[in-house]
Structure formats: C-alpha cells, structure tokens
Design a protein around this motif. Structure first.
Motif, PDB file in Angstrom:
ATOM      1  N   MET A 114      35.829  84.381 -27.323  1.00 41.10           N
ATOM      2  CA  MET A 114      35.114  85.489 -28.073  1.00 41.10           C
ATOM      3  C   MET A 114      36.204  85.588 -29.117  1.00 41.10           C
ATOM      4  O   MET A 114      37.452  85.688 -29.123  1.00 41.10           O
ATOM      5  CB  MET A 114      35.250  86.920 -27.377  1.00 41.10           C
ATOM      6  CG  MET A 114      34.392  86.732 -25.991  1.00 41.10           C
ATOM      7  SD  MET A 114      32.647  86.870 -26.355  1.00 41.10           S
ATOM      8  CE  MET A 114      32.503  88.617 -26.957  1.00 41.10           C
ATOM      9  N   VAL A 115      35.780  85.671 -30.403  1.00 41.99           N
ATOM     10  CA  VAL A 115      36.703  86.025 -31.625  1.00 41.99           C
ATOM     11  C   VAL A 115      36.347  87.604 -31.802  1.00 41.99           C
ATOM     12  O   VAL A 115      35.345  87.988 -31.668  1.00 41.99           O
ATOM     13  CB  VAL A 115      35.857  85.379 -32.781  1.00 41.99           C
ATOM     14  CG1 VAL A 115      36.874  85.615 -34.213  1.00 41.99           C
ATOM     15  CG2 VAL A 115      35.560  84.010 -32.980  1.00 41.99           C
ATOM     16  N   LYS A 116      37.673  88.166 -31.756  1.00 37.69           N
ATOM     17  CA  LYS A 116      37.929  89.744 -31.873  1.00 37.69           C
ATOM     18  C   LYS A 116      37.940  89.890 -33.419  1.00 37.69           C
ATOM     19  O   LYS A 116      39.041  90.097 -33.648  1.00 37.69           O
ATOM     20  CB  LYS A 116      38.785  90.191 -31.063  1.00 37.69           C
ATOM     21  CG  LYS A 116      38.950  89.580 -29.749  1.00 37.69           C
ATOM     22  CD  LYS A 116      38.085  90.601 -28.681  1.00 37.69           C
ATOM     23  CE  LYS A 116      38.319  90.511 -27.211  1.00 37.69           C
ATOM     24  NZ  LYS A 116      37.839  91.585 -26.487  1.00 37.69           N
ATOM     25  N   THR A 117      36.763  90.214 -34.032  1.00 36.90           N
ATOM     26  CA  THR A 117      36.731  90.604 -35.636  1.00 36.90           C
ATOM     27  C   THR A 117      36.811  92.174 -35.684  1.00 36.90           C
ATOM     28  O   THR A 117      36.721  92.959 -34.788  1.00 36.90           O
ATOM     29  CB  THR A 117      35.554  90.094 -36.203  1.00 36.90           C
ATOM     30  OG1 THR A 117      34.554  90.825 -35.796  1.00 36.90           O
ATOM     31  CG2 THR A 117      35.182  88.680 -36.009  1.00 36.90           C
ATOM     32  N   LYS A 118      36.968  92.463 -36.886  1.00 36.26           N
ATOM     33  CA  LYS A 118      37.011  93.802 -37.039  1.00 36.26           C
ATOM     34  C   LYS A 118      35.869  94.574 -36.776  1.00 36.26           C
ATOM     35  O   LYS A 118      35.785  95.917 -36.355  1.00 36.26           O
ATOM     36  CB  LYS A 118      37.315  94.289 -38.798  1.00 36.26           C
ATOM     37  CG  LYS A 118      38.913  94.016 -39.323  1.00 36.26           C
ATOM     38  CD  LYS A 118      38.894  94.128 -40.710  1.00 36.26           C
ATOM     39  CE  LYS A 118      37.994  93.281 -41.337  1.00 36.26           C
ATOM     40  NZ  LYS A 118      38.252  93.208 -42.889  1.00 36.26           N
ATOM     41  N   ASN A 119      34.861  93.667 -36.972  1.00 33.78           N
ATOM     42  CA  ASN A 119      33.568  94.447 -36.770  1.00 33.78           C
ATOM     43  C   ASN A 119      32.880  94.162 -35.249  1.00 33.78           C
ATOM     44  O   ASN A 119      31.645  94.088 -34.963  1.00 33.78           O
ATOM     45  CB  ASN A 119      32.368  93.654 -37.852  1.00 33.78           C
ATOM     46  CG  ASN A 119      32.895  93.817 -39.164  1.00 33.78           C
ATOM     47  OD1 ASN A 119      33.447  94.975 -39.570  1.00 33.78           O
ATOM     48  ND2 ASN A 119      32.913  92.954 -39.970  1.00 33.78           N
ATOM     49  N   GLY A 120      33.725  93.840 -34.467  1.00 32.66           N
ATOM     50  CA  GLY A 120      33.285  93.426 -32.911  1.00 32.66           C
ATOM     51  C   GLY A 120      33.602  91.963 -32.524  1.00 32.66           C
ATOM     52  O   GLY A 120      34.093  91.188 -33.425  1.00 32.66           O
ATOM     53  N   SER A 121      33.210  91.795 -31.433  1.00 35.92           N
ATOM     54  CA  SER A 121      33.579  90.473 -30.664  1.00 35.92           C
ATOM     55  C   SER A 121      32.227  89.579 -31.291  1.00 35.92           C
ATOM     56  O   SER A 121      31.267  89.865 -31.008  1.00 35.92           O
ATOM     57  CB  SER A 121      33.264  90.655 -29.323  1.00 35.92           C
ATOM     58  OG  SER A 121      34.684  90.933 -28.958  1.00 35.92           O
ATOM     59  N   MET A 122      32.762  88.143 -31.454  1.00 39.29           N
ATOM     60  CA  MET A 122      31.592  87.287 -31.581  1.00 39.29           C
ATOM     61  C   MET A 122      31.779  86.002 -30.737  1.00 39.29           C
ATOM     62  O   MET A 122      32.966  85.477 -30.688  1.00 39.29           O
ATOM     63  CB  MET A 122      31.879  86.854 -33.176  1.00 39.29           C
ATOM     64  CG  MET A 122      31.038  85.665 -33.706  1.00 39.29           C
ATOM     65  SD  MET A 122      31.395  85.332 -35.563  1.00 39.29           S
ATOM     66  CE  MET A 122      32.833  84.452 -35.460  1.00 39.29           C
ATOM     67  N   PRO A 123      31.029  85.606 -29.812  1.00 36.02           N
ATOM     68  CA  PRO A 123      30.944  84.750 -28.913  1.00 36.02           C
ATOM     69  C   PRO A 123      30.873  83.257 -29.578  1.00 36.02           C
ATOM     70  O   PRO A 123      30.105  83.345 -30.554  1.00 36.02           O
ATOM     71  CB  PRO A 123      30.065  84.971 -27.816  1.00 36.02           C
ATOM     72  CG  PRO A 123      28.883  85.515 -28.478  1.00 36.02           C
ATOM     73  CD  PRO A 123      29.365  86.472 -29.900  1.00 36.02           C
ATOM     74  N   LEU A 124      31.622  82.268 -29.167  1.00 43.25           N
ATOM     75  CA  LEU A 124      31.484  80.880 -29.605  1.00 43.25           C
ATOM     76  C   LEU A 124      31.032  80.085 -28.603  1.00 43.25           C
ATOM     77  O   LEU A 124      30.854  80.185 -27.444  1.00 43.25           O
ATOM     78  CB  LEU A 124      32.789  80.347 -30.201  1.00 43.25           C
ATOM     79  CG  LEU A 124      33.879  81.363 -31.053  1.00 43.25           C
ATOM     80  CD1 LEU A 124      35.137  80.553 -31.324  1.00 43.25           C
ATOM     81  CD2 LEU A 124      32.898  81.503 -32.388  1.00 43.25           C
ATOM     82  N   ARG A 125      30.162  78.928 -29.267  1.00 43.50           N
ATOM     83  CA  ARG A 125      29.892  77.878 -28.338  1.00 43.50           C
ATOM     84  C   ARG A 125      30.621  76.956 -27.962  1.00 43.50           C
ATOM     85  O   ARG A 125      31.240  76.294 -28.714  1.00 43.50           O
ATOM     86  CB  ARG A 125      28.484  77.384 -29.048  1.00 43.50           C
ATOM     87  CG  ARG A 125      27.206  78.041 -29.179  1.00 43.50           C
ATOM     88  CD  ARG A 125      26.407  77.509 -30.082  1.00 43.50           C
ATOM     89  NE  ARG A 125      25.302  78.445 -30.196  1.00 43.50           N
ATOM     90  CZ  ARG A 125      25.200  79.388 -31.370  1.00 43.50           C
ATOM     91  NH1 ARG A 125      26.443  79.392 -32.142  1.00 43.50           N
ATOM     92  NH2 ARG A 125      24.053  80.224 -31.672  1.00 43.50           N
ATOM     93  N   VAL A 126      31.063  76.770 -26.740  1.00 43.79           N
ATOM     94  CA  VAL A 126      32.458  76.177 -26.216  1.00 43.79           C
ATOM     95  C   VAL A 126      32.060  75.265 -24.930  1.00 43.79           C
ATOM     96  O   VAL A 126      31.268  75.775 -24.208  1.00 43.79           O
ATOM     97  CB  VAL A 126      33.570  77.121 -26.012  1.00 43.79           C
ATOM     98  CG1 VAL A 126      34.074  77.709 -27.277  1.00 43.79           C
ATOM     99  CG2 VAL A 126      33.201  78.028 -24.788  1.00 43.79           C
TER     100      VAL A 126
END
Lengths: 473, 473
Positions: A114-126
């Motif tokens: 998960m990328v923890k951005t200012k606007n929330g978490s974004m899951p990546l395809r891994v």
C-alpha cells in the motif's frame, strides 16, 4: 458485375501467389550431396507429422488445465513429473526419473503493498519475488526511495538505510529482441535486494520485467548474497510503478506498507524426467533435447516452459511417427527447477560427466516460449565452437523453407552446465515480441499458446535432431 | 549457496547473450556506399520512434473500441472515414477523401442452420457469407449433400438439384504459409454457391476457412456468376462441419434447415481516405502505402485490416517524428471495400491512371494481420519486375537486423489494380500462423493485436519508404 468478378479473382489470385510455395526444389538446388533429396523430403515429412499428427499440443493442454502451476517442491511439480513420465511411457519410449534435491519456496498469503499518500492508501498490483523471505505477519512500513539501478544504490549508500528501495528502470522497448531488454533490466529483480541490504535497506519493490505498460505484476527469482541480510522483495506492475513514481515526485517522503508471508522451506526431492529412443548404431552417442518442467506459481506455465517440454517430447513423438530409427540415442530431458535453482540442470550435467560410457554430441533446449520459431542459435565451449558451428551451418539451407535460420548465440539455462563437456548446444529461438506479456505472470496460460506455432517449433527441433543423428557432429 | 549463485548468474548471462545484438556495424560491414552509415542509423531511428513514439497502436485501439466493425456502406465505415481523416488532419498531413460507390450488403437477423437428425434438431454455429442473398423469412429445408470441391459438384451434376450442397474441404494444415492454404480452399466460399446453383441446388453450406478445429464460423465474400441463379450461402465452424460430416455418414438423407435474411441493398457513396506528405524535390513522384478501412461486421476488424491502416498512417507519423523531409510524395491510402468489392482500390487506380501529372514509383500494402513482420514481398508487371526487384534487393541488408527479408511474391489486393501502371508493388509479410484464428470471425478484436508486433510492421514499412524516397526506384 463482370468487372467485379474480375477483381475478386484478382484478389484471390494475389493471396494465392503472395508466398512462394516451399517446394523441395528450392532446397535441393542448394545442396549438391546425393542424399539432399532424401533429407529435404524427410524434413518435409517431419513438418507434415508435426502439423497434423503430434501430441505436443494436446499434452500441453492437458498439463496446463489439469495440473497447472509447477513450482519446484510443489504438488503440481510432483504431478507433472508423473504426468510426463506416463505420457512418455505410453508413447513407447524408455523412461526414467533422475532424482535431485530442489528448493521449496512458498508464496504464502496474497502479497499486499500500500502506498500511504496524503489522500489515503493506494494498493499496488504486486507479486513477491521468488526465493524472497517474508516481511513477517505484521508487515513493514517505511519511507520509499526510487532508484534506476544497483549503481544508484551504491551512490546513495547509507541514505537507503531503514528505507524501502524502489527499483524502477524499465526494459528497453527499442531492443528488437526482447530477451536483450530482459537481460538489461534483470539485475534489479535478481540482485536488487542484496544490494539494498548492503546499505541497511529494509525491503525492495521492483518494477516488473515487462515490455508493456500494464497491470500484470511479474514474479521471477532473486539470489541473496550471503554476505548481507536477507530482506523481502516484491515486484510491482509497470503501470503501478509509473503511478508510484509520479506520486513520489509530489510526496518525496511517501511511506509504503508491505506485507508478504513467503518463505523458503527445506529442500525436497524432485526429479528430471527422461525419455529416450536408444540409438541403433551408436547408442552411446547422445542427443539431448529438453525444456524445464517447473514453472512459476501464479499461472499454468504454458509458455515458460510447458511449451519447451512438450516440444521436446514432441520431437520423440514426431520422429517415431515419421518412422525414423535413430542411429544415436535421442534423449528428451524435462529439467526440474530452472526457475529458482537450476538444480535439475546441474544434476543432469554432473551425472553426464560421471558416466564415461556416453558421449553427448548435441543438447538443444526450448525455453523462450511457444511462439513462431525463427531460428536456432548455437553455442559451445570456444575450443570446439568454430568447427561445430561450421558443420551445423552446412545444413541451414534445409531449414530456410521453414523460416528457420542458424545463428551464433546462447542455448538454454538448463543445458548450460553441460557446456564444459565441449559439444554443440542449441536454443530454439522463437519470435520474442509477445513473451514478456506473459512471462512469470498470472497470464502464462494455454489460451495464449497457438497450436501451429508450438508445432512448428517442435518440427524445427526434430529436423535438426534428424540431421545430427544421421550425420553425426 | 555459492554454487547456486553461480548458476543464477549463468542463467542470466545466457539470456543476455542468447541473441546477437543488432549493432550498426553488422549492417555497415555489408554496404560499401558512403551513405550506408547514415542510412543504417536513420533506419535505427525509425525503429526507435516506431517502438516508443508512434500513434499507430493508440489509433487502432480507438478505432476498434469506439467504432468497431466497418463493412462497406455501414455507419461504422462512414465513422471510420471521418475518424481516420481527422487523425491524419490533426497530425498535420494533407488529407482528402476520394469518393467511390460501394456495395451495401447487410447481414439481417442472426443466421440459423439446424441439422434435422433422427434424434432431433442440432443447431450449427454459422455466419452468412458476405454478398449472399437470404433464404427468405421462412427459411429453406432440404436434403444435404457433402462435397469436397467444385469439381465434385460438376461430377454430381443434376444429383444436387433441390438439395443443399455442403462444401467440406479443410485448409491444408501442412502449408507453412497459411495464406497458401487459404488460397487452396477459398474457392468453396467464393464460387461454391454459383457452381451448385448451376445444377439446381437450393443453397450451400461452406466449411469455414480456418487452420484450426474450433467453434468460430468465418464469414468472407462470395461472387455470384451472373449466368446462374443466386442461392443463399452460409459458413459453418470447422468443428460443426466435422460433426455434420460424421452425422451424414450415419444418416445420408439428413435434412438441413437454413434461414438468413441478409440482402444486397443499392450501392452507396463511400470514400478512400488519403493523407500525404508532399515531396520537397519530386512532388509528382508518389509512394503509396496503405491498407483497407472496411472490415467484416462480426468484429472490430483489428487485424483485417485495422492493423494495416494504422501501420500505414504510422509510416507518415514515424517519418514526421523522425524529422525526415521526403523528397517524393508519401501518400497513405486507406482503401474502402476490399472485402466485398474492391471498389476503393479500383477507383484509386482509375484516378491515378487519369492523372498524368503524377508518376507512382512504389505501392506498399499491409493486409495480412498485425503480426510480427518477417519480410516484404514484391511484385510488378513482368516487363519491369526484374530491374525493380534488383534495385530494391540491394537494400535488403539494411533490414536484416530487424528480421525482415525481401522476397518475390504478391503485394496486396487494394493495390492490385495499379499493377498495369508498371511500378514496384510490395506487401508486408507478417508471420501468418495465427491469422486464420481471427480472420473474418467475431474474434478479430484489439485484444489479439500485440502492440510491438504492430509497431515493428510499421517500422519495416517506414524503412523501405525512406530508402525508396531517398534514392528513387
């Protein structure tokens, strides 16, 4: 309407004459030996059987749909050993299993990044990289730092300490042969973890080795350098790698959360599967044809390397159905554990070296996908290469009507350990444009293998084997 | 583990060296002209742009997904004319539409063919053949008689009267070039109806022109012989053709029910789409590149021939992006109505002949699918062919690093009508193994086009155009 009729006939006539018919005379004209006619006709027979009568494709279909993934040490790998032995047995070939110990890596639960951005978490395809250790059940959260190469990591040095290193160098699309682009980017996946661990990084995320921008993460093997700590390593799809890179431009101190539970279990026994036709005149001269039976876990391993295995079994099948009685021993070897250890290839080479009653004269591997074959490339120890390549090149004209050329180049990973034994080694060279759409992804499945392309590869291999068997090398 | 490390490195090294890098020196060594370096480098630049920077694939994706099928006279065809003209306009090329009247055939309601067996009715997977008349709303029911060829029908003569003739000769799988197999089986679809009508048959059912056994019916055009009655004609999938043939062995007097409502409406106006770069030195010498914009109605026409259109537009795009200023006029022509009339090709040739202020020096068509290119085949009026082919062959070495050879052979249907004008004509020759899995079926869609394969075809075409433009022909 007469005019229209005329044009339709023109249209079809054009189609008909677009491609030069592959007549024997084309071949015969280029070879003055008295047996050229016979050889050209026999190679045509091989192609006829390959395109109408071989079991290569049905076998591949069966293995892909009934067994599927075959990672070393898995139940699938064990079933594939039994399945292929049985197919070789029932086809009337002499079979045996050659035992070898293999690594037993398991992926565990579905990976999460998960990328923890200012606007929330974004899951990546891994997908975790094969041989990687896991993060532990709690996962790892740390700042991410993007690099393009192992050298970049060396330059950053201690700056990567406590961080997750994100390797993001794409494969070079301008390379005409995609394997060259693979060679140019593969160090990130293979050695990226240990290089980052050298400077205290906690984990690595690696851009998938794909020629396209898409949502498919690619797995594959890493090798840990024993001098440094083992850290977790995960591959991310090329689209998500681009997205992460862009996000990092706006938020340089971005954190990543990574969790995977993969682990390396103790080695287990597995097998190379061997089937052969004993030579009638020189049974101790051996021609090896093969591919690797193991495959990555997210898919059926249809191209990598179910195709190569079934083409190799297909060579025996085609030669038999063509009524050919080999003078030399033609041996199909389905190697175990190419993907994350090469133990099968090493075992075969070790036993071949020890067995002084046999001499190998050719090893031919197919491990570049079941695509339309364009050639065979040859390699050998430098002390014998020039002589052997000259000899094999004299037969190239036989293959021209089938669009196959003979070039200098690599052969195959599994037969690599045989190289010190100083005989000719070849690799089937299929068209490489589509390979990295499927390679090591969840999409390497039977529906992406074209039957004719697979069969033509088997025919090219069988034709070379026929010539080498008949005339020696 | 040291040993394992060693093997992994071997593995990757093998991949890396498997294929000979395509260095300029390979090319340069084979050409002694002082400008060889420059040309080899420029062709490399063309490939770089094609593989990283051309719009060919995005255009194809757009046209396939937003417009889809483009049969002559349809709304899709009209939209595709507007779309491609707009793309050429906004890319800065000089465009025009060349009007021509085209046939307007419509498929009508979904076709229905039922086999009436002792045990009940069995539906077959079918598609009406383009240009066919319909059965009428009530359909036709009659005994079916199986044949393998038009000659068989001549032999049966009056025995086919009142019956449905079932043509069931397969494409020959042993042909290495599948177009040759297509040429060998196509007469059944094209001329089968009229041959059967000659002896009073009521309708024909034709085995699909596929290299595989599958469930995909293939459409395509027929041509009625004006001397005989027009009777309905429908294609059946290869699997269902086999099934029907087997059923006929047990029940020779089997009846078939056929119903389709297709019809030929009055001709409508349509257009060839033309975009060009005016030559700076010899604007009246014209190099034509093209494909056909129309496509069959059951799919997006991605390979046949959206690919060829976008590769042709891609040639202009790549040359422009490479910074090349042509001496001669480079003209992209997207021909209308190749599939069931060839009216666009005829119109272009007619106007080219009438326009005495221009001379054509090359026409190059791509209409064999967007697969990995393997060569370009050349054709011309016999009075000029030898000289022209010799000249173009001198450039073949430039293309070798890209896997492209120059051969004698056909060019393309749309440019066929230009042949009497006595200049060189070429056809892009992609790998043909997969083509007849998609050709004229509901599966000819964008997901089966590989981006790199498409781009490499455009690059091969652009490279030839560059050489012909620079040196003349």
């Amino acid at each position: 309407m007469k005019k229209q009729n005329h044009c339709f006939y023109t249209l079809f006539a054009l189609f008909f004459f677009t491609f030069t018919p592959l007549s024997m005379t084309t071949v015969l004209g280029q070879n003055s030996k008295s047996n050229s006619d016979e050889d050209a006709l026999f190679i045509r027979k091989i192609y006829d059987h390959a395109l109408t009568n071989t079991s290569a494709y049905p076998w591949l279909y069966d293995m892909c749909t009934r067994i599927g993934a075959r990672l070393s040490g898995s139940e699938g790998a064990a079933k594939a050993v039994q399945y292929t032995k049985q197919m070789l047995d029932t086809s009337g070939f002499k079979t045996r299993l050659q035992a070898c110990m293999v690594p037993h890596w398991v992926r565990g639960e579905a990976e999460k990044v998960m990328v923890k951005t200012k606007n929330g978490s974004m899951p990546l395809r891994v997908l975790s990289i094969g041989n990687s250790i896991g993060t532990g059940k709690k996962g790892i959260e740390a700042e991410v730092i993007e690099v393009k190469s192992l050298d970049d990591v060396d330059k950053l040095g201690e700056k990567v300490k406590g961080k997750i290193v994100f390797y993001n160098r794409p494969m070079d699309r301008t390379k005409i042969q995609t394997f060259e682009a693979y060679g140019g980017a593969g160090d990130q996946r293979r050695s990226g973890a240990s290089r980052a661990a050298k400077y205290g990084a906690l984990a690595v995320l690696v851009r998938s080795l794909s020629t396209e921008l898409d949502d498919r993460p690619h797995t594959g093997a890493l090798v840990y350098d024993e001098n440094y700590a083992k850290i977790p390593a995960i591959c991310v799809s090329t689209n998500d790698a681009e997205k992460l890179s862009k996000t990092l431009q706006n938020e340089p101190n971005l954190k990543l959360f990574m969790r995977n539970t993969c682990q390396m279990l103790p080695d287990v026994e597995s097998h190379n599967v061997i089937g052969e036709i004993k030579g009638s005149e020189f049974p101790n001269e051996v021609i090896v044809i093969g591919g690797h039976l193991d495959s990555w876990d997210p898919a059926q391993g249809a191209h990598d390397d179910g195709a190569g295995c079934m083409q190799s079994m297909g060579v025996l099948d085609i030669l038999k159905k063509s009524g050919y009685k080999p003078k030399r021993t033609i041996r199909c070897v389905l190697f175990m554990n190419e993907e994350n250890g090469l133990r099968g290839g090493m075992k075969y080479a070790e036993e071949a070296k020890a067995n002084t009653s046999e001499t190998h004269i050719l090893a031919l591997e197919s491990d570049a996908g079941g695509f339309s074959p364009r050639g065979i490339s040859f390699d050998a120890d430098p002390s014998v290469f020039t002589e052997k390549f000259k000899k094999v090149s004299a037969w190239e004209d036989f293959m021209k009507p089938y669009g196959i050329d003979f070039t200098k180049g690599g052969s195959g990973a599994d037969i690599g350990p045989l190289k010190p034994q100083k005989f000719l080694m070849g690799g089937l060279r299929p068209d490489s444009q589509r390979y990295f759409d499927f390679h090591h992804t969840a999409f390497d499945n039977i529906e992406f293998v074209n039957r004719r392309e697979l069969e033509l590869g088997a025919a090219a291999m069988a034709s070379l084997v026929y010539l080498v068997d008949k005339y020696g090398l």
